[in-house]
Structure formats: C-alpha cells, structure tokens
Design a protein around this motif. Structure first.
Motif, PDB file in Angstrom:
ATOM      1  N   VAL A 127       1.034  -1.280   0.027  1.00  0.00           N
ATOM      2  CA  VAL A 127       0.029   0.213   0.246  1.00  0.00           C
ATOM      3  C   VAL A 127       0.807   1.006   0.047  1.00  0.00           C
ATOM      4  O   VAL A 127       1.893   1.746   0.792  1.00  0.00           O
ATOM      5  CB  VAL A 127      -0.971  -0.105   1.149  1.00  0.00           C
ATOM      6  CG1 VAL A 127      -2.052   0.761   1.331  1.00  0.00           C
ATOM      7  CG2 VAL A 127      -2.096  -1.213   1.179  1.00  0.00           C
ATOM      8  N   ASN A 186       1.892   5.089   0.570  1.00  0.00           N
ATOM      9  CA  ASN A 186       2.410   6.209   1.628  1.00  0.00           C
ATOM     10  C   ASN A 186       1.005   7.374   1.061  1.00  0.00           C
ATOM     11  O   ASN A 186       0.650   7.458  -0.121  1.00  0.00           O
ATOM     12  CB  ASN A 186       2.834   6.377   2.210  1.00  0.00           C
ATOM     13  CG  ASN A 186       3.302   4.823   3.143  1.00  0.00           C
ATOM     14  OD1 ASN A 186       4.210   4.658   2.553  1.00  0.00           O
ATOM     15  ND2 ASN A 186       2.615   4.863   4.348  1.00  0.00           N
ATOM     16  N   GLN A 237      -2.057   0.263  -5.994  1.00  0.00           N
ATOM     17  CA  GLN A 237      -1.907   1.471  -6.152  1.00  0.00           C
ATOM     18  C   GLN A 237      -2.514   2.199  -7.272  1.00  0.00           C
ATOM     19  O   GLN A 237      -3.048   4.293  -6.408  1.00  0.00           O
ATOM     20  CB  GLN A 237      -0.007   2.108  -6.330  1.00  0.00           C
ATOM     21  CG  GLN A 237       0.485   3.661  -6.293  1.00  0.00           C
ATOM     22  CD  GLN A 237       2.303   3.430  -6.765  1.00  0.00           C
ATOM     23  OE1 GLN A 237       2.529   4.257  -6.520  1.00  0.00           O
ATOM     24  NE2 GLN A 237       2.376   2.459  -7.584  1.00  0.00           N
ATOM     25  N   TYR A 258      -7.212   8.637   3.530  1.00  0.00           N
ATOM     26  CA  TYR A 258      -6.017   8.432   4.541  1.00  0.00           C
ATOM     27  C   TYR A 258      -6.703   9.231   5.395  1.00  0.00           C
ATOM     28  O   TYR A 258      -7.516  10.525   5.200  1.00  0.00           O
ATOM     29  CB  TYR A 258      -4.854   9.052   3.960  1.00  0.00           C
ATOM     30  CG  TYR A 258      -3.808   7.987   2.527  1.00  0.00           C
ATOM     31  CD1 TYR A 258      -3.286   7.163   3.394  1.00  0.00           C
ATOM     32  CD2 TYR A 258      -4.382   8.614   1.593  1.00  0.00           C
ATOM     33  CE1 TYR A 258      -2.374   5.822   2.102  1.00  0.00           C
ATOM     34  CE2 TYR A 258      -3.176   7.627   0.550  1.00  0.00           C
ATOM     35  CZ  TYR A 258      -2.404   6.136   1.192  1.00  0.00           C
ATOM     36  OH  TYR A 258      -2.527   5.448  -0.102  1.00  0.00           O
ATOM     37  N   HIS A 264      -2.674   6.492   8.858  1.00  0.00           N
ATOM     38  CA  HIS A 264      -3.068   5.121   8.533  1.00  0.00           C
ATOM     39  C   HIS A 264      -3.975   5.708   7.176  1.00  0.00           C
ATOM     40  O   HIS A 264      -4.523   6.618   7.171  1.00  0.00           O
ATOM     41  CB  HIS A 264      -3.659   4.115   9.113  1.00  0.00           C
ATOM     42  CG  HIS A 264      -2.756   3.690  10.374  1.00  0.00           C
ATOM     43  ND1 HIS A 264      -3.058   4.329  11.740  1.00  0.00           N
ATOM     44  CD2 HIS A 264      -2.605   2.535  10.227  1.00  0.00           C
ATOM     45  CE1 HIS A 264      -1.762   3.359  12.386  1.00  0.00           C
ATOM     46  NE2 HIS A 264      -1.672   1.628  11.338  1.00  0.00           N
ATOM     47  N   TRP A 265      -4.398   4.197   6.637  1.00  0.00           N
ATOM     48  CA  TRP A 265      -5.079   4.732   5.232  1.00  0.00           C
ATOM     49  C   TRP A 265      -6.660   4.926   5.959  1.00  0.00           C
ATOM     50  O   TRP A 265      -6.875   3.912   7.204  1.00  0.00           O
ATOM     51  CB  TRP A 265      -5.252   3.999   4.189  1.00  0.00           C
ATOM     52  CG  TRP A 265      -5.107   2.441   4.308  1.00  0.00           C
ATOM     53  CD1 TRP A 265      -5.329   1.622   5.651  1.00  0.00           C
ATOM     54  CD2 TRP A 265      -5.453   1.140   3.306  1.00  0.00           C
ATOM     55  NE1 TRP A 265      -5.624   0.325   5.286  1.00  0.00           N
ATOM     56  CE2 TRP A 265      -4.763   0.061   3.820  1.00  0.00           C
ATOM     57  CE3 TRP A 265      -5.438   1.272   1.511  1.00  0.00           C
ATOM     58  CZ2 TRP A 265      -5.211  -0.831   3.095  1.00  0.00           C
ATOM     59  CZ3 TRP A 265      -4.901   0.294   1.178  1.00  0.00           C
ATOM     60  CH2 TRP A 265      -5.118  -1.269   1.899  1.00  0.00           C
ATOM     61  N   TYR A 288      -2.174  -1.630   8.198  1.00  0.00           N
ATOM     62  CA  TYR A 288      -2.674  -1.654   7.167  1.00  0.00           C
ATOM     63  C   TYR A 288      -3.541  -2.445   7.122  1.00  0.00           C
ATOM     64  O   TYR A 288      -4.809  -2.229   6.388  1.00  0.00           O
ATOM     65  CB  TYR A 288      -1.851  -1.046   6.107  1.00  0.00           C
ATOM     66  CG  TYR A 288      -1.612   0.499   6.429  1.00  0.00           C
ATOM     67  CD1 TYR A 288      -1.159   0.705   6.916  1.00  0.00           C
ATOM     68  CD2 TYR A 288      -1.890   1.238   5.103  1.00  0.00           C
ATOM     69  CE1 TYR A 288      -0.526   3.142   6.797  1.00  0.00           C
ATOM     70  CE2 TYR A 288      -1.914   2.562   4.568  1.00  0.00           C
ATOM     71  CZ  TYR A 288      -0.769   2.998   5.545  1.00  0.00           C
ATOM     72  OH  TYR A 288      -0.465   4.059   5.636  1.00  0.00           O
ATOM     73  N   TYR A 340       1.629  -4.943   3.400  1.00  0.00           N
ATOM     74  CA  TYR A 340       2.212  -4.186   3.980  1.00  0.00           C
ATOM     75  C   TYR A 340       1.865  -2.599   2.733  1.00  0.00           C
ATOM     76  O   TYR A 340       1.550  -1.895   2.496  1.00  0.00           O
ATOM     77  CB  TYR A 340       3.522  -4.786   4.109  1.00  0.00           C
ATOM     78  CG  TYR A 340       4.173  -5.187   4.833  1.00  0.00           C
ATOM     79  CD1 TYR A 340       4.824  -5.043   6.314  1.00  0.00           C
ATOM     80  CD2 TYR A 340       3.514  -6.470   4.802  1.00  0.00           C
ATOM     81  CE1 TYR A 340       4.746  -6.279   7.417  1.00  0.00           C
ATOM     82  CE2 TYR A 340       3.977  -7.364   6.059  1.00  0.00           C
ATOM     83  CZ  TYR A 340       4.669  -7.024   6.786  1.00  0.00           C
ATOM     84  OH  TYR A 340       5.770  -7.888   7.498  1.00  0.00           O
ATOM     85  N   ASN A 341       1.728  -1.330   4.285  1.00  0.00           N
ATOM     86  CA  ASN A 341       1.708  -0.010   3.543  1.00  0.00           C
ATOM     87  C   ASN A 341       3.516  -0.052   3.101  1.00  0.00           C
ATOM     88  O   ASN A 341       4.789  -0.484   3.645  1.00  0.00           O
ATOM     89  CB  ASN A 341       1.706   0.598   4.551  1.00  0.00           C
ATOM     90  CG  ASN A 341       2.581   1.222   5.281  1.00  0.00           C
ATOM     91  OD1 ASN A 341       3.385   1.550   5.090  1.00  0.00           O
ATOM     92  ND2 ASN A 341       3.218   0.656   7.077  1.00  0.00           N
TER      93      ASN A 341
END
Length: 393
Positions: free
Chosen positions: A146, A148, A187, A199, A205-206, A329, A372-373
């Motif tokens: 993910v 940022n 993305q 976000y 975090h999102w 996340y 993961y982010n």
C-alpha cells in the motif's frame, strides 16, 4: 561624558540582569528535572518513552551508553510536551513545514515522509518471501503493498517538499519478488480516488474507505465470490480522532476527524466470527474493540490493535483458510475478508516468535496474503526472521 558613562553602566547592568535571569532559569530547569519523575508512556505522542539505561563499562567505551542516555534525557525532560509545542510553533512562524519526518500539508493533511529503504534488509525480506512461496508451490501467494499518503496525495505536500520516489521502490520490489508471487496493484486504484478521504488527516494509516477500494482489487486478484458476498454500509464510530502524525509532529493537535467502519447492510448475510488472541489467551466475538475509542490511539479499535497472532474463525460457507502476514494497515481491511474464508490466521512479524511453518501445516492454509504499507515494508527487520524460522528443507 557623564551621560555616556551612565548609559554604559545601564547597559552593563541590563546584561548582568539578563545573565542572572538566564542562570536562574537554568537552575530552576535543572532542579525541576532532578525531582521530575520518569514516565513510561507518552499519551500525547502515543509511544513508549526511553528509560534510564544501565551503566556498563562496555556501553561507555563503545559509545552506546551516551547515545541511550541522550535519548533518555530527551524523552524524560520536564514539560517536554510544552517545549515541543513551542518549537513547532516557532518553526511554523519561520516558514518550516516539516517536523520529525512529518510534512504539514494542505487542507489540514499531515503526510509522513516516504522512507528510504534499508537495501540489505529489504533484499533479505524479498528473498525470504520467495523462499517461503517455493516451500508451498501449490498454495497461491498474494502480495499487496500500500502506498503512503505522501505518494498518493502528493498534491497535498507543502511547496518545495521532496520525498523518495515510492513508485520506483514498488516497481523494483515487484520485479524482485518475481512472477510466481501474485502482485496486487492497489496503488492505481488509490490514486484514482485520491480526492476522497482515503487517508486520515492526522494519522499515518489509510481510512476504511481507502481499505475498501484495496479490498475490491484483492477480491479480483484472489477470485473471491463477491457477487454472493454482502453489500457494505458505512457507520461512524468516532468524530474525535487525532492520530499519531499529529502527536509525532506537534501539528494539527486541535484537529478532530471521524473513524468509520463498514458492516453488511441490514438484511445481508454475514458470518459469525470468533477472534482468538493466541498469546493473550483471550477470545472475542467482535472485530472491533470499542474501549480503544476512549484512548489516544483510536485506530487500535480495529482488531483491538496489533497482536503477534490472531486466529479468526468464521461461519462462512467457504472452506478456504487464509494466512495473512501484515502490518497495522491490514487491521481495518480484515472485516471485508471474513465472508470468504472459514479461517484467517493473522500474523504480525514485528511481534511474532512462533513457527510459521507449523501454522501452515496445522491450519491447512489454502491462501497466503502479504499486506503492508510501503514505509513499514522497506524498513522492516522482522519478516525474514519469521519466514525462515524452522524453515523446512
């Protein structure tokens, strides 16, 4: 001549008074710090504070003790929150728009800087993931990285802000993982919805909305039968959230924003669930811990925060069993997956010390997902150790 002499005397007196005042303030600060009690946790910054390091000869000669002691005194300085807030406000007046790796962006957005990869550790992690996939060639492995907010919402960055090229990082990681691991591109869909609240403004975090868009991409890649799954409805559970980026930077501390959860619409089929927090030996029938809404880190309401391993069982009609290796996340995305798996084993490598291969065998895992982010993944130093632990030959 006498007037000039008097002026000089007054200047000298003023300087002496200023020096004495400064020394007095210094003495007071030193005295206050001497009697000030150390704290273990900062509610405002939502993190553990450095404690006084143990004095050892090797620590002193190696320089480690002084570094630890400096961090300790910085964390435990009396009225630290006041001084941090004062510094932040002075920096803003001077035109600075970043603090502790956080940019003060447009429209009240705080954006965490894009992390520079630890190349050696990143290569170890990628190699471990490839080896893990090769140990279970009959089980599909999916990988969702993910981006940022500073990547997706770069238009919200302050003028002249420069960040690492996260898109290039992701492309390199995708190539290194190889074709046998199913890369799920979240993305693209997030950038498509960049003008929505995907976000949080004050947290790294999102939001659950952002996670919902990623879930749609995951569902396509994993072949989930969403046509027979529930439709989702949004509920607000808090309007008083102020996240970790605000605590870290000192920016937007008065800003409050909502937290939403998504639940099946009324009348929609939804499986019953049981969460087993394995290490804590605690069970619950809810994906959310409402008590966390009374604490500083309200995002921890999702799955009750981060845990080494959670065994999530459902009454879903499916017989599929998912291993989810993740960072925080994933916590708000998990509810979207529950209608499609009989069991989801959730492992956070940052806290996990068990045998993941034993988990694979004992729970008859049918699917594997890494989620993961970007910032966490490129700096993580735990994934490779967990995946290689007691690795089968």
């Amino acid at each position: 001549m006498k007037q000039k002499s008097d002026r000089r005397k007054r200047k000298v007196q003023i300087k002496k008074a200023a020096a004495l005042l400064f020394l007095a303030m210094l003495a007071v600060i030193c005295l206050v710090n001497l009697v000030h009690r150390d704290k273990e946790f900062s509610q405002k910054e939502n993190r553990m504070l450095e404690q006084k390091p143990a004095f050892t000869l090797s620590g002193v000669t190696g320089g480690r003790y002084m570094k630890q002691y400096e961090s300790y005194k910085s964390d435990q300085f009396a009225a630290r929150d006041l001084w941090v807030s004062l510094k932040t406000n002075v920096d803003l007046l001077m035109g600075r728009r970043d603090s502790n790796g956080v940019f003060k962006g447009k429209k009240n957005y705080l954006l965490e800087d894009i992390a520079k990869p630890n190349e050696e550790q990143l290569e170890e992690n990628i190699e471990a993931i490839r080896a893990f996939e090769q140990s279970y060639v009959d089980i599909p492995v999916y990988f969702a990285l993910v981006p940022n907010a500073a990547n997706v919402m770069s238009d919200k960055l302050p003028a002249l802000a420069e960040t690492e090229a996260q898109e290039k990082q992701f492309e390199n990681i995708r190539k290194e993982l190889g074709g046998k691991i199913n890369w799920v591109d979240v993305q693209k869909v997030l950038k498509k919805h960049r003008n929505e609240d995907i976000y949080y403004h004050t947290d790294h975090h999102w939001t659950t909305l952002g996670a919902s868009y990623a879930y749609e991409e995951l569902a396509k890649a994993m072949g989930l039968d969403t046509a027979n799954g529930p439709k989702w409805e949004k509920y607000t559970v808090s309007n008083d959230f102020n996240g970790t980026l605000s605590a870290t930077s000192g920016y937007e501390q008065g800003y409050r924003e909502p937290i939403h959860i998504y639940v099946p619409e009324k009348g929609e089929k939804s499986p019953d669930i049981v969460l087993n927090y394995v290490d804590e030996q605690k069970k619950t029938a809810s994906l959310y811990d409402a008590s966390k809404l009374k604490e500083k880190d309200q995002y921890a309401m999702f799955l009750g925060g981060n845990h080494a391993v959670i065994d999530l069982k459902t009454t879903a009609a499916s017989t599929e069993r998912l291993l989810l290796v993740k960072d925080s996340y994933a916590n708000c995305l998990v509810p979207f997956l529950t209608p499609f798996f009989r069991e989801i084993i959730i492992i956070d490598p940052r806290y996990y010390y068990g045998d993941i291969h034993q988990v694979m065998e004992e729970n008859k895992i049918t699917d594997i997902l890494f989620l993961y982010n970007g910032n966490t993944f490129v700096e993580d130093n735990s994934i490779s150790g967990v995946l290689k632990n007691n690795e089968t030959e």
